[in-house]
Design a protein around this motif. Structure first.
Motif, PDB file in Angstrom:
ATOM      1  N   CYS A 143     -51.659   4.515  71.588  1.00 25.77           N
ATOM      2  CA  CYS A 143     -52.424   5.318  72.612  1.00 25.77           C
ATOM      3  C   CYS A 143     -51.996   6.804  72.900  1.00 25.77           C
ATOM      4  N   GLY A 144     -51.814   7.353  71.657  1.00 27.07           N
ATOM      5  CA  GLY A 144     -52.007   8.712  71.762  1.00 27.07           C
ATOM      6  C   GLY A 144     -53.102   9.357  70.983  1.00 27.07           C
ATOM      7  N   PHE A 145     -52.725  10.434  70.558  1.00 24.47           N
ATOM      8  CA  PHE A 145     -53.847  11.158  69.693  1.00 24.47           C
ATOM      9  C   PHE A 145     -54.266  10.280  68.284  1.00 24.47           C
ATOM     10  N   ASP A 146     -53.172   9.441  68.096  1.00 25.36           N
ATOM     11  CA  ASP A 146     -53.667   8.400  67.350  1.00 25.36           C
ATOM     12  C   ASP A 146     -53.363   7.167  68.042  1.00 25.36           C
ATOM     13  N   SER A 147     -54.230   6.357  68.672  1.00 25.55           N
ATOM     14  CA  SER A 147     -55.792   6.531  68.009  1.00 25.55           C
ATOM     15  C   SER A 147     -56.811   6.665  68.884  1.00 25.55           C
ATOM     16  N   ILE A 148     -56.460   6.968  70.179  1.00 26.23           N
ATOM     17  CA  ILE A 148     -57.463   7.169  71.358  1.00 26.23           C
ATOM     18  C   ILE A 148     -58.642   7.745  70.977  1.00 26.23           C
ATOM     19  N   PRO A 149     -58.644   9.316  70.711  1.00 27.21           N
ATOM     20  CA  PRO A 149     -59.625   9.809  70.659  1.00 27.21           C
ATOM     21  C   PRO A 149     -60.896   9.222  69.484  1.00 27.21           C
ATOM     22  N   SER A 150     -60.238   8.660  68.258  1.00 26.23           N
ATOM     23  CA  SER A 150     -61.025   7.998  67.260  1.00 26.23           C
ATOM     24  C   SER A 150     -61.480   6.653  67.934  1.00 26.23           C
ATOM     25  N   PRO A 243     -58.910  15.373  53.384  1.00 23.17           N
ATOM     26  CA  PRO A 243     -58.177  14.248  53.908  1.00 23.17           C
ATOM     27  C   PRO A 243     -57.614  14.419  55.152  1.00 23.17           C
ATOM     28  N   PHE A 244     -57.740  13.582  56.365  1.00 20.44           N
ATOM     29  CA  PHE A 244     -57.170  13.880  57.849  1.00 20.44           C
ATOM     30  C   PHE A 244     -55.783  12.968  57.649  1.00 20.44           C
ATOM     31  N   VAL A 245     -54.737  13.538  57.822  1.00 15.38           N
ATOM     32  CA  VAL A 245     -53.527  12.731  57.809  1.00 15.38           C
ATOM     33  C   VAL A 245     -53.382  11.642  58.783  1.00 15.38           C
ATOM     34  N   MET A 246     -54.128  11.582  59.734  1.00 15.63           N
ATOM     35  CA  MET A 246     -54.083  10.531  60.633  1.00 15.63           C
ATOM     36  C   MET A 246     -55.218   9.601  60.638  1.00 15.63           C
ATOM     37  N   GLY A 247     -56.029   9.592  59.564  1.00 13.14           N
ATOM     38  CA  GLY A 247     -57.167   8.954  59.292  1.00 13.14           C
ATOM     39  C   GLY A 247     -56.574   7.348  58.856  1.00 13.14           C
ATOM     40  N   ALA A 248     -55.516   7.576  58.213  1.00  8.97           N
ATOM     41  CA  ALA A 248     -54.744   6.338  57.619  1.00  8.97           C
ATOM     42  C   ALA A 248     -54.603   5.349  58.709  1.00  8.97           C
ATOM     43  N   ILE A 249     -54.319   5.616  59.837  1.00  9.38           N
ATOM     44  CA  ILE A 249     -54.052   4.821  61.021  1.00  9.38           C
ATOM     45  C   ILE A 249     -55.063   4.624  61.871  1.00  9.38           C
ATOM     46  N   PRO A 386     -56.666   0.023  72.126  1.00  7.27           N
ATOM     47  CA  PRO A 386     -57.039   0.771  73.256  1.00  7.27           C
ATOM     48  C   PRO A 386     -58.518   0.337  73.871  1.00  7.27           C
ATOM     49  N   SER A 387     -59.425   0.445  72.831  1.00  6.05           N
ATOM     50  CA  SER A 387     -61.049   0.300  73.169  1.00  6.05           C
ATOM     51  C   SER A 387     -61.465  -1.216  73.588  1.00  6.05           C
ATOM     52  N   SER A 388     -60.587  -2.013  72.647  1.00 12.21           N
ATOM     53  CA  SER A 388     -60.900  -3.546  73.149  1.00 12.21           C
ATOM     54  C   SER A 388     -60.223  -3.993  74.431  1.00 12.21           C
TER      55      SER A 388
END
Length: 412
Positions: A143-150, A243-249, A386-388
């Motif tokens: 529920c932080g930058f990974d991964s709420i904006p995505s 590559p985006f390092v947070m993409g993995a999560i 978060p979204s579900s």
């Protein structure tokens, strides 16, 4: 989803951590103490908690303080029994997080955190999901930058695509157009721990390569998922990518969201993330430089002889960007989605603070309040995203309180 009478809407566990301090300041400023949102702070050091309380203003003199250590299961259960929701900032979660998950699941208490440790989430789902379904505890990781904006960015795009096209986008790509903000020692410690675990466990390396690693076993796709490993030119935006390092999560969370919504985005839905590094030769060189830097970091972190060098060079747990740097930070994410018949939508998500701390604290706080006050008992227990779990309720809080924007830029 505690059904007995509770003292608090939420408890911030690990309140004296770097992000915990930002979070408690946000809650005190925006919700006060003992008002519509009843909350408390918790951790292992009473003196540090009281020191923190003294920084929050005169109104916070009545802020309750609870003492519990991350390894003390009895104290954690007693804490959980007093609240609807626990927000945890105690990481790396793979090292310290499981006892609290166990306590929340046992007591039927809702929970959210800011982990980005996909291997730990996978373990928690396997060990505790059945019990969470029985007790009614709604567990919401990331529920932080990974991964709420995505996650909420894809949710928003799909909402708009269904309105405009009558169908979801089967393929979605997220691109980090711009971002500014420092990295904290806690985030680095989590990344080093993932590299350490993966370096010692071939099965874990295989799991980390699986885009559906935190989805239910029956949720899989026959379509190969895109995954950027090196520098690449993006024809859609006319820029080079790294590559985006947070993409993995983030990709794993988005796929779990699709699964938890009954494959609403499509059974063959594809998703990936990357960073825009610019146009021309400069953009290309920057992309290759990022690829080399990430490779060096994870390789060095995975091997014991070089890991200590990495640990000496990076920020330590408890360290992070200054308040001024948090204020000056921001991020701008672009999403491009395509339907099965070729219709295209481009959307934009922005945040008004540095991604990892200023913005993360606001998102985490609003997720906790949303779970406590907006999400009714008809959402069953289990491990959600978060979204579900919070969908439109969270979207409204993010835009009205947490400084995020969601915008449709183009439809064709």
């Amino acid at each position: 989803m505690t059904t007995t009478q509770t003292n608090y809407d939420l408890i911030v566990f690990g309140a004296t951590s770097f992000v915990g301090q930002i979070l408690t300041s946000y809650l005190a400023k925006n919700y006060g103490v003992g008002g519509d949102v009843k909350w408390a702070i918790a951790g292992r050091s009473e003196s540090k908690l009281n020191d923190l309380k003294s920084t929050l203003g005169t109104e916070s003199a009545d802020l309750p303080v609870l003492i519990a250590d991350a390894s003390d299961e009895t104290a954690l259960v007693a804490m959980c029994e007093q609240t609807k929701v626990v927000i945890s900032t105690v990481g790396p979660y793979a090292l310290y997080g499981e006892p609290l998950i166990k306590a929340c699941v046992a007591t039927g208490t809702d929970y959210c955190d800011l982990t980005g440790e996909v291997q730990w989430i996978s373990r928690m789902v396997k060990r505790y999901e059945d019990q969470a379904k029985q007790s009614g505890a709604r567990i919401v990781h990331c529920c932080g930058f990974d991964s709420i904006p995505s996650d909420m960015g894809v949710w928003f795009l799909q909402q708009e695509a269904e309105k405009a096209f009558g169908q979801p986008c089967q393929d979605v790509r997220m691109r980090v157009k711009a971002a500014k903000g420092g990295m904290s020692g806690g985030t680095v410690a989590s990344m080093i721990n993932i590299a350490k675990e993966a370096g010692a466990d071939p099965q874990l390396r295989k799991e980390l390569a699986n885009p559906f690693s935190i989805c239910p076993p029956e949720h899989r796709s026959n379509v190969r998922q895109p995954s950027l490993k090196s520098a690449e030119f993006d024809k859609d935006f006319g820029v080079w990518l790294a590559p985006f390092v947070m993409g993995a999560i983030n990709t794993r969370v988005v796929h779990r969201s699709n699964a938890m919504q009954g494959a609403r985005y499509g059974k063959e839905f594809t998703y990936d993330e990357a960073m825009m590094t610019g146009k021309g030769t400069k953009g290309r060189l920057t992309a290759y430089g990022i690829v080399a830097a990430l490779g060096t970091f994870f390789t060095a972190s995975a091997i014991k002889p070089t890991r200590w060098v990495v640990e000496k060079l990076v920020p330590q747990p408890g360290e992070g960007p200054t308040p001024e740097a948090q204020e000056a930070g921001f991020y701008d994410l672009r999403f491009i989605g395509r339907t099965q018949d070729g219709k295209t939508m481009i959307t934009k998500v922005t945040g008004d603070r540095d991604p990892g701390y200023g913005s993360t604290a606001k998102m985490l706080g609003e997720a906790g309040v949303c779970l406590a006050q907006d999400i009714k008992d008809d959402l069953p227990g289990g491990f959600w995203t978060p979204s579900s779990a919070m969908n439109g309720n969270l979207h409204e809080r993010l835009t009205s309180k947490a400084g995020l924007t969601f915008e449709v830029l183009e439809t064709r």
